[in-house]
Scaffold this motif. Structure first.
Motif, short mmCIF file in Angstrom:
data_model
loop_
_atom_site.label_atom_id
_atom_site.label_comp_id
_atom_site.label_asym_id
_atom_site.label_seq_id
_atom_site.Cartn_x
_atom_site.Cartn_y
_atom_site.Cartn_z
N ASP B 79 0.84 -1.21 0.00
CA ASP B 79 0.00 0.00 0.00
C ASP B 79 0.87 1.26 0.00
O ASP B 79 0.59 2.20 -0.74
CB ASP B 79 -0.92 0.01 1.24
CG ASP B 79 -2.10 -0.93 1.09
OD1 ASP B 79 -2.35 -1.42 -0.03
OD2 ASP B 79 -2.76 -1.21 2.11
N TRP B 80 1.90 1.25 0.84
CA TRP B 80 2.77 2.45 0.90
C TRP B 80 3.41 2.71 -0.47
O TRP B 80 3.44 3.86 -0.95
CB TRP B 80 3.85 2.24 1.98
CG TRP B 80 4.49 3.51 2.46
CD1 TRP B 80 4.59 4.69 1.77
CD2 TRP B 80 5.10 3.74 3.73
NE1 TRP B 80 5.24 5.63 2.52
CE2 TRP B 80 5.57 5.08 3.73
CE3 TRP B 80 5.33 2.96 4.85
CZ2 TRP B 80 6.24 5.62 4.82
CZ3 TRP B 80 6.00 3.52 5.94
CH2 TRP B 80 6.44 4.84 5.92
N ALA B 81 3.87 1.65 -1.08
CA ALA B 81 4.46 1.80 -2.41
C ALA B 81 3.43 2.33 -3.41
O ALA B 81 3.74 3.17 -4.28
CB ALA B 81 5.01 0.46 -2.88
N MET B 82 2.20 1.86 -3.28
CA MET B 82 1.17 2.30 -4.22
C MET B 82 0.77 3.76 -4.00
O MET B 82 0.46 4.46 -4.96
CB MET B 82 -0.07 1.39 -4.11
CG MET B 82 0.18 -0.05 -4.49
SD MET B 82 1.13 -0.22 -6.02
CE MET B 82 0.02 0.52 -7.21
N TRP B 83 0.78 4.21 -2.73
CA TRP B 83 0.49 5.64 -2.48
C TRP B 83 1.49 6.50 -3.23
O TRP B 83 1.14 7.51 -3.82
CB TRP B 83 0.56 5.96 -0.99
CG TRP B 83 -0.42 5.21 -0.15
CD1 TRP B 83 -1.65 4.74 -0.54
CD2 TRP B 83 -0.26 4.82 1.23
NE1 TRP B 83 -2.24 4.08 0.52
CE2 TRP B 83 -1.43 4.12 1.61
CE3 TRP B 83 0.74 4.99 2.18
CZ2 TRP B 83 -1.62 3.59 2.89
CZ3 TRP B 83 0.56 4.48 3.46
CH2 TRP B 83 -0.61 3.78 3.81
N LEU B 84 2.74 6.07 -3.17
CA LEU B 84 3.79 6.82 -3.87
C LEU B 84 3.62 6.72 -5.38
O LEU B 84 3.77 7.71 -6.10
CB LEU B 84 5.16 6.23 -3.49
CG LEU B 84 5.97 6.90 -2.39
CD1 LEU B 84 7.28 6.16 -2.20
CD2 LEU B 84 6.25 8.36 -2.74
#
Lengths: 215, 131
Positions: B79-84
């Motif tokens: 998820d964190w990677a996708m937010w970026l």
């Protein structure tokens, strides 16, 4: 209120049961031919073609000096004992096995037990067992479920046995693309990341998933 | 001066999270909770928002002492990677995960994450070079 987990010792309960005191062999022999177990074997379906499924269900297995049942936890589906059981199994495995094996057992414990508690029917217990079988360690988790879910699980394990890495990457890709997390990411981790052999055996509406690795 | 240390860190059994220095999150222990998105995920989201608000160029998450995560927790890092990934390139910061080569889940999962969203996530083995 949830029942507390049953941390039975191998000596006190040498014969694996379903929580109601009946072994797999006894339950399967309700109609004919209990003696040699052949009708029982005919009722089993297993994702493993490499070995006879009856070996994994031998109720005398825990009696052997080489085949030691280390731990059995019997609980209800939906109960809140996943975290403490996982912590216990992880701690026990670290004390008993080398670190890489303990890591695999810890992973398999969480993912298999979590699935069983989430998807198991509340009508029958969820059972987790940890075996030290001389050269291999096995974690076995069984639960009752509807036929469709049992079949889906069986298909996933066949798929994982054919291509663990590909299935794992497919599950990761699905997560990245925003799909809902599925139970099979956990199974894929056990097969790919943990490099454990997975087996699925279905007896009537009860499904047993076994994760195995070398000691 | 960043305000990451002002964000409340959730208390989770068997897990320790601390802000070290100004732009480094250290995570130790295990993520063995059924729904980590309800506490750890919310914390990650708040950190991400604060990083953007502070215009920080790089942020490091050290997971090298995080010995176990369940598959729900894997999703937190995805998820964190996708937010970026969803941000315009000019707004992105450099997110680096410091990992251990000796912990299998880190080797396997961050390698897969890199192959899927490698343009926004960097992985730095503690005893090796950055990827």
């Amino acid at each position: 209120m949830n029942k507390p987990p049953d941390y039975s010792s191998p000596k006190s309960q040498a014969k694996p049961d379903h929580g109601d005191g009946s072994s797999y062999r006894q339950r399967s022999g309700s109609s004919t031919n209990e003696g040699d177990g052949s009708s029982y074997r005919q009722r089993l379906r297993s994702s493993s073609d490499e070995e006879p499924v009856s070996r994994r269900f031998d109720p005398n297995e825990a009696n052997s000096a080489d085949n030691q049942l280390i731990l059995r936890v019997v609980c209800e589906a939906g109960s809140n004992i996943l975290e403490p059981t996982h912590l216990y199994v992880t701690t026990l495995s670290k004390a008993k096995f080398r670190p890489t094996v303990a890591e695999k057992v810890s992973l398999a414990c969480w993912e298999l037990f979590s699935n069983a508690l989430s998807y198991g029917s509340v009508r029958r217990p969820v059972i987790l067992e940890l075996f030290d079988l001389k050269n291999v360690v096995e974690l076995r988790v069984s639960n009752e479920s509807i036929a469709a879910r049992c079949q889906l699980l069986e298909q996933r394990i066949v798929q994982l046995k054919a291509d663990a890495k590909g299935t794992y990457l497919e599950e990761m890709r699905r997560s990245v693309s925003g799909g809902m997390p599925r139970a099979t990411l956990g199974l894929a981790r056990v097969a790919h990341e943990g490099k454990m052999d997975l087996f699925c055996t279905i007896l009537m509406s009860r499904v047993l998933v076994t994760a195995r690795c070398s000691l | 001066m960043t305000t990451f240390s002002n964000i409340t860190i959730p208390k989770v059994d068997s897990l320790s999270m601390t802000i070290e220095g100004e732009t480094r999150l250290m995570i130790r222990g295990m993520i063995a909770t059924r729904e980590p998105n309800q506490n750890i995920g919310i914390y990650f989201r708040a950190l991400h928002a604060e990083i953007l608000a502070s215009h920080v160029a790089t942020f490091t998450v050290d997971v090298s002492e995080l010995t176990f995560v369940n598959s729900s927790a894997i999703r937190l890092f995805i998820d964190w990677a996708m937010w970026l990934n969803q941000l315009p390139a000019a707004q992105r910061y450099r997110l680096t995960f410091v990992t251990s080569r000796h912990i299998t889940w880190q080797v396997t999962n961050f390698s897969a994450l890199r192959s899927l969203v490698g343009n926004v996530v960097f992985v730095e083995p503690k005893d090796g070079t950055a990827a």
